[in-house]
Design a protein around this motif. Structure first.
Motif, PDB file in Angstrom:
ATOM      1  N   LYS A 255       0.836  -1.197   0.000  1.00  0.00           N
ATOM      2  CA  LYS A 255       0.000   0.000   0.000  1.00  0.00           C
ATOM      3  C   LYS A 255       0.875   1.253   0.000  1.00  0.00           C
ATOM      4  O   LYS A 255       0.446   2.336   0.348  1.00  0.00           O
ATOM      5  N   GLU A 256       2.114   1.069  -0.433  1.00  0.00           N
ATOM      6  CA  GLU A 256       3.014   2.209  -0.545  1.00  0.00           C
ATOM      7  C   GLU A 256       2.536   3.151  -1.641  1.00  0.00           C
ATOM      8  O   GLU A 256       1.983   2.730  -2.653  1.00  0.00           O
ATOM      9  N   LEU A 257       2.769   4.421  -1.412  1.00  0.00           N
ATOM     10  CA  LEU A 257       2.483   5.463  -2.397  1.00  0.00           C
ATOM     11  C   LEU A 257       3.811   6.117  -2.752  1.00  0.00           C
ATOM     12  O   LEU A 257       4.577   6.494  -1.858  1.00  0.00           O
ATOM     13  N   TRP A 258       4.075   6.217  -4.053  1.00  0.00           N
ATOM     14  CA  TRP A 258       5.317   6.817  -4.516  1.00  0.00           C
ATOM     15  C   TRP A 258       5.019   7.931  -5.507  1.00  0.00           C
ATOM     16  O   TRP A 258       4.066   7.854  -6.265  1.00  0.00           O
ATOM     17  N   ASN A 259       5.862   8.946  -5.470  1.00  0.00           N
ATOM     18  CA  ASN A 259       5.750  10.083  -6.377  1.00  0.00           C
ATOM     19  C   ASN A 259       7.117  10.333  -7.007  1.00  0.00           C
ATOM     20  O   ASN A 259       8.116  10.434  -6.300  1.00  0.00           O
ATOM     21  N   TYR A 260       7.142  10.397  -8.347  1.00  0.00           N
ATOM     22  CA  TYR A 260       8.373  10.729  -9.057  1.00  0.00           C
ATOM     23  C   TYR A 260       8.240  12.135  -9.622  1.00  0.00           C
ATOM     24  O   TYR A 260       7.311  12.419 -10.379  1.00  0.00           O
ATOM     25  N   ASP A 261       9.142  13.007  -9.230  1.00  0.00           N
ATOM     26  CA  ASP A 261       9.166  14.389  -9.711  1.00  0.00           C
ATOM     27  C   ASP A 261      10.042  14.431 -10.954  1.00  0.00           C
ATOM     28  O   ASP A 261      11.266  14.259 -10.882  1.00  0.00           O
ATOM     29  N   MET A 262       9.426  14.635 -12.116  1.00  0.00           N
ATOM     30  CA  MET A 262      10.143  14.581 -13.389  1.00  0.00           C
ATOM     31  C   MET A 262      11.120  15.748 -13.568  1.00  0.00           C
ATOM     32  O   MET A 262      12.115  15.613 -14.268  1.00  0.00           O
ATOM     33  N   GLU A 263      10.846  16.860 -12.936  1.00  0.00           N
ATOM     34  CA  GLU A 263      11.749  18.007 -13.045  1.00  0.00           C
ATOM     35  C   GLU A 263      12.992  17.815 -12.190  1.00  0.00           C
ATOM     36  O   GLU A 263      14.098  18.138 -12.604  1.00  0.00           O
ATOM     37  N   ARG A 264      12.821  17.307 -10.983  1.00  0.00           N
ATOM     38  CA  ARG A 264      13.945  17.125 -10.067  1.00  0.00           C
ATOM     39  C   ARG A 264      14.632  15.772 -10.224  1.00  0.00           C
ATOM     40  O   ARG A 264      15.751  15.586  -9.777  1.00  0.00           O
ATOM     41  N   GLY A 265      13.900  14.801 -10.804  1.00  0.00           N
ATOM     42  CA  GLY A 265      14.475  13.472 -11.003  1.00  0.00           C
ATOM     43  C   GLY A 265      14.613  12.670  -9.725  1.00  0.00           C
ATOM     44  O   GLY A 265      15.560  11.898  -9.574  1.00  0.00           O
ATOM     45  N   ASN A 266      13.662  12.856  -8.789  1.00  0.00           N
ATOM     46  CA  ASN A 266      13.747  12.093  -7.543  1.00  0.00           C
ATOM     47  C   ASN A 266      12.395  11.491  -7.144  1.00  0.00           C
ATOM     48  O   ASN A 266      11.348  11.941  -7.588  1.00  0.00           O
ATOM     49  N   TRP A 267      12.463  10.436  -6.341  1.00  0.00           N
ATOM     50  CA  TRP A 267      11.289   9.733  -5.814  1.00  0.00           C
ATOM     51  C   TRP A 267      11.052  10.127  -4.365  1.00  0.00           C
ATOM     52  O   TRP A 267      11.999  10.302  -3.598  1.00  0.00           O
ATOM     53  N   ILE A 268       9.780  10.225  -3.982  1.00  0.00           N
ATOM     54  CA  ILE A 268       9.374  10.393  -2.577  1.00  0.00           C
ATOM     55  C   ILE A 268       8.352   9.305  -2.309  1.00  0.00           C
ATOM     56  O   ILE A 268       7.445   9.075  -3.117  1.00  0.00           O
ATOM     57  N   GLY A 269       8.466   8.629  -1.174  1.00  0.00           N
ATOM     58  CA  GLY A 269       7.549   7.538  -0.868  1.00  0.00           C
ATOM     59  C   GLY A 269       6.915   7.662   0.506  1.00  0.00           C
ATOM     60  O   GLY A 269       7.494   8.245   1.429  1.00  0.00           O
ATOM     61  N   TRP A 270       5.701   7.125   0.628  1.00  0.00           N
ATOM     62  CA  TRP A 270       4.964   7.060   1.885  1.00  0.00           C
ATOM     63  C   TRP A 270       4.496   5.617   2.054  1.00  0.00           C
ATOM     64  O   TRP A 270       3.936   5.034   1.132  1.00  0.00           O
ATOM     65  N   SER A 271       4.689   5.054   3.242  1.00  0.00           N
ATOM     66  CA  SER A 271       4.293   3.658   3.435  1.00  0.00           C
ATOM     67  C   SER A 271       3.216   3.468   4.486  1.00  0.00           C
ATOM     68  O   SER A 271       2.643   2.401   4.580  1.00  0.00           O
ATOM     69  N   ASN A 272       2.930   4.469   5.276  1.00  0.00           N
ATOM     70  CA  ASN A 272       1.986   4.289   6.385  1.00  0.00           C
ATOM     71  C   ASN A 272       0.793   5.228   6.333  1.00  0.00           C
ATOM     72  O   ASN A 272       0.235   5.583   7.369  1.00  0.00           O
ATOM     73  N   LEU A 273       0.370   5.633   5.148  1.00  0.00           N
ATOM     74  CA  LEU A 273      -0.789   6.524   5.057  1.00  0.00           C
ATOM     75  C   LEU A 273      -2.074   5.762   5.352  1.00  0.00           C
ATOM     76  O   LEU A 273      -2.223   4.607   4.966  1.00  0.00           O
ATOM     77  N   GLU A 274      -2.999   6.431   6.029  1.00  0.00           N
ATOM     78  CA  GLU A 274      -4.346   5.883   6.170  1.00  0.00           C
ATOM     79  C   GLU A 274      -4.992   5.904   4.801  1.00  0.00           C
ATOM     80  O   GLU A 274      -4.805   6.849   4.043  1.00  0.00           O
ATOM     81  N   GLY A 275      -5.748   4.879   4.473  1.00  0.00           N
ATOM     82  CA  GLY A 275      -6.403   4.883   3.171  1.00  0.00           C
ATOM     83  C   GLY A 275      -6.693   3.486   2.675  1.00  0.00           C
ATOM     84  O   GLY A 275      -6.989   2.602   3.463  1.00  0.00           O
ATOM     85  N   PRO A 276      -6.592   3.293   1.368  1.00  0.00           N
ATOM     86  CA  PRO A 276      -6.959   2.002   0.785  1.00  0.00           C
ATOM     87  C   PRO A 276      -6.095   0.866   1.317  1.00  0.00           C
ATOM     88  O   PRO A 276      -4.957   1.080   1.735  1.00  0.00           O
ATOM     89  N   THR A 277      -6.656  -0.339   1.250  1.00  0.00           N
ATOM     90  CA  THR A 277      -5.907  -1.527   1.620  1.00  0.00           C
ATOM     91  C   THR A 277      -4.795  -1.765   0.608  1.00  0.00           C
ATOM     92  O   THR A 277      -4.854  -1.278  -0.521  1.00  0.00           O
TER      93      THR A 277
END
Length: 118
Positions: free
Chosen positions: A18-40
């Motif tokens: 249930k990890e959420l990841w975001n890739y910023d195309m301008e900066r060329g980096n990933w940010i991830g969240w693993s413990n957000l409340e939300g979907p299974t």
């Protein structure tokens, strides 16, 4: 969404994620969240962008899901379960979806009744 690509869930070595990841195309980096409340944790759902938000439908988490979630991206992403009270598609996974003119269009996938073309 604004030069960013989002990835949610899927199958990883330890099982469903249930990890959420975001890739910023301008900066060329990933940010991830693993413990957000939300979907299974799940796989084979769809995620589309519309109105500056991300919309996720269905998927498989051991059960076939028919839930609709909205992700508000910002400093800390926030998932909201959408309860429409209206008729909605049957639970499904491995379907496709697109966003057009403020609507999320869903087609096909696997349901309890098998492969669909609706």
């Amino acid at each position: 969404q604004g030069g960013k690509m989002w990835v949610f869930g899927g199958v990883v070595q330890s099982g469903l994620s249930k990890e959420l990841w975001n890739y910023d195309m301008e900066r060329g980096n990933w940010i991830g969240w693993s413990n957000l409340e939300g979907p299974t944790a799940r796989e084979s759902m769809t995620l589309v962008e519309g109105d500056g938000k991300l919309w996720m439908f269905g998927g498989y988490d051991g059960s076939i899901r028919s839930d609709l979630w909205c992700l508000t991206a910002g400093g800390d992403p926030l998932w909201t379960l959408i309860s429409t009270g209206l008729v909605k598609p049957s639970g499904r996974y491995s379907h496709v979806a697109v966003q057009e003119a403020g609507k999320m269009w869903i087609f096909g996938g696997l349901t309890e009744a098998g492969l669909q073309a609706d």
